[in-house]
Design a protein around this motif. Structure first.
Motif, PDB file in Angstrom:
ATOM      1  N   THR A 183      -1.844  -2.374   7.560  1.00 44.84           N
ATOM      2  CA  THR A 183      -2.011  -1.340   6.242  1.00 44.84           C
ATOM      3  C   THR A 183      -3.515  -0.680   6.664  1.00 44.84           C
ATOM      4  O   THR A 183      -3.399   0.642   6.363  1.00 44.84           O
ATOM      5  N   SER A 187      -3.707   3.325   7.231  1.00 42.56           N
ATOM      6  CA  SER A 187      -4.154   4.118   6.163  1.00 42.56           C
ATOM      7  C   SER A 187      -5.060   5.292   6.983  1.00 42.56           C
ATOM      8  O   SER A 187      -5.153   6.314   6.346  1.00 42.56           O
ATOM      9  N   ALA A 191      -3.804   9.448   6.847  1.00 41.47           N
ATOM     10  CA  ALA A 191      -4.275  10.194   5.546  1.00 41.47           C
ATOM     11  C   ALA A 191      -4.391  11.632   5.599  1.00 41.47           C
ATOM     12  O   ALA A 191      -3.954  12.265   4.697  1.00 41.47           O
ATOM     13  N   LEU A 196      -0.220   7.883   2.207  1.00 43.97           N
ATOM     14  CA  LEU A 196      -0.732   6.895   1.805  1.00 43.97           C
ATOM     15  C   LEU A 196      -0.292   5.563   2.155  1.00 43.97           C
ATOM     16  O   LEU A 196       0.872   5.482   1.639  1.00 43.97           O
ATOM     17  N   ASN A 198      -0.613   1.546   1.588  1.00 46.84           N
ATOM     18  CA  ASN A 198      -1.369   0.469   0.589  1.00 46.84           C
ATOM     19  C   ASN A 198      -0.465  -0.816   0.644  1.00 46.84           C
ATOM     20  O   ASN A 198       0.572  -0.895   1.035  1.00 46.84           O
ATOM     21  N   THR A 254      -5.572   4.853  -0.899  1.00 47.18           N
ATOM     22  CA  THR A 254      -5.083   4.221   0.602  1.00 47.18           C
ATOM     23  C   THR A 254      -5.897   3.313   1.273  1.00 47.18           C
ATOM     24  O   THR A 254      -7.197   3.147   1.017  1.00 47.18           O
ATOM     25  N   GLY A 255      -5.122   2.434   1.810  1.00 48.93           N
ATOM     26  CA  GLY A 255      -5.820   1.345   2.698  1.00 48.93           C
ATOM     27  C   GLY A 255      -6.145   0.080   1.830  1.00 48.93           C
ATOM     28  O   GLY A 255      -6.880  -0.759   2.026  1.00 48.93           O
TER      29      GLY A 255
END
Ligand SMILES: NC(=O)c1ccc[n+]([C@@H]2O[C@H](COP(=O)([O-])OP(=O)(O)OC[C@H]3O[C@@H](n4cnc5c(N)ncnc54)[C@H](O)[C@@H]3O)[C@@H](O)[C@H]2O)c1
Length: 267
Positions: A183, A187, A191, A196, A198, A254-255
């Protein structure tokens, strides 16, 4: 959480918020994925229901279409590249786009075993569904999301990947930790394409999976005792957070690794 606050949480999502959006949810034939698919469709989304077990995929899709929602069942083993490609192609030729991929499918060992007693087959199959499967689905859909100018990927980790599984062995802990790493990596890479990525990390959820792993009531009580909120999650507790992660409300996220564990994970 009492019933009133659960109802309030459901009403937090406006009717039709996902109208015009296409979702692909893997592992949507049972458990959390099934409820998620139903809720998404109820909020206006078109939902592709992917599962290894054909009857499960068909049953979830049937429930949705009988309630006037839009769903398509897909039978695929997410760890097999050709099956993932066929499933994705089927959705694209029907709806033209996949806006949100939810990588929910994931298997687990039959019971807790210490590492030196873990069958190699268990290790391989847990990694195949959780890690290879999430990778293959993302890899196949990402070019289409790039072309469309954006999208969302929501991965499923676990409290196991944030610490150590209390119920399952090393294969599950390690696989869910890998999902978290993947993930983070995705991300950062995507981006700039408006994609995105997550992860949600649920704690133990009341349902077939956990009840099949607990050997007796005492084990269940001991598990509850480790959770500050004092109970297992209900599937709806997890689904509501996924809805937030899929909605415009999380547009700057995100992330992220979101712990939804009733306080089991405090880090
Ligand atoms: N239930 C929990 O307590 C809990 C806690 C933390 C995280 N999670 C994670 O949440 C997700 C959903 O959990 P659940 O309890 O609802 O799952 P579940 O076991 O009830 O259902 C998973 C579904 O995925 C499908 N599936 C398994 N392997 C597949 C594959 N290779 N290809 C396609 N489909 C496949 C199964 O047929 C099943 O219908 C999983 O990733 C799980 O690891 C669950």
């Amino acid at each position: 959480m009492n019933q009133i606050s659960l109802v309030a949480a459901r009403e937090a999502f406006a009717p039709g918020i996902f109208a015009g959006r296409n979702f692909l949810v893997t592992g949507a034939g049972r458990g959390i994925g099934k409820l998620l698919a139903e809720r998404l469709a109820g909020l206006g989304a078109r939902v592709a229901i992917c599962d290894l077990v054909e009857e499960r995929a068909r049953e979830t899709a049937r429930i949705i279409t009988e309630a006037d929602g839009e769903a398509v069942p897909l039978v695929a083993d997410v760890s097999k590249e050709n099956e993932v490609r066929a499933a994705v192609d089927a959705v694209l030729s029907r709806w033209g786009r996949i806006d949100v991929l939810v990588n929910m499918a994931g298997s687990y060992g039959a019971a807790y075993r210490v590492t030196h007693e873990t069958p190699v087959d268990e290790w391989d199959s847990v990694f195949a569904s959780n890690v290879r499967g999430s990778f293959l689905c993302a890899k196949t859909i990402l070019p289409h999301m790039i072309e469309a100018g954006g999208g969302r990927i929501i991965n499923f980790a676990s409290n196991a990947g944030r610490s150590v599984s209390p119920l399952l062995g090393c294969s599950y802990t390690a696989a869910k930790t890998a999902v978290i790493g993947m993930t983070r990596h995705l991300s950062r890479e995507y981006a700039r394409h408006g994609i995105l990525v997550n992860t949600i990390a649920p704690g133990p959820v009341a349902g077939e999976r956990v009840s099949g792993l607990l050997r007796n009531d005492e084990e269940g009580q001991a598990l509850n005792g480790q959770i500050p909120i004092g109970r297992l999650a209900e599937p709806a507790d997890i689904v509501d957070v996924v809805l937030f992660m899929a909605s415009d409300a999380s547009r700057y996220m995100t992330g992220a690794i979101l712990d939804v564990s009733g306080g089991l994970i405090l880090a």
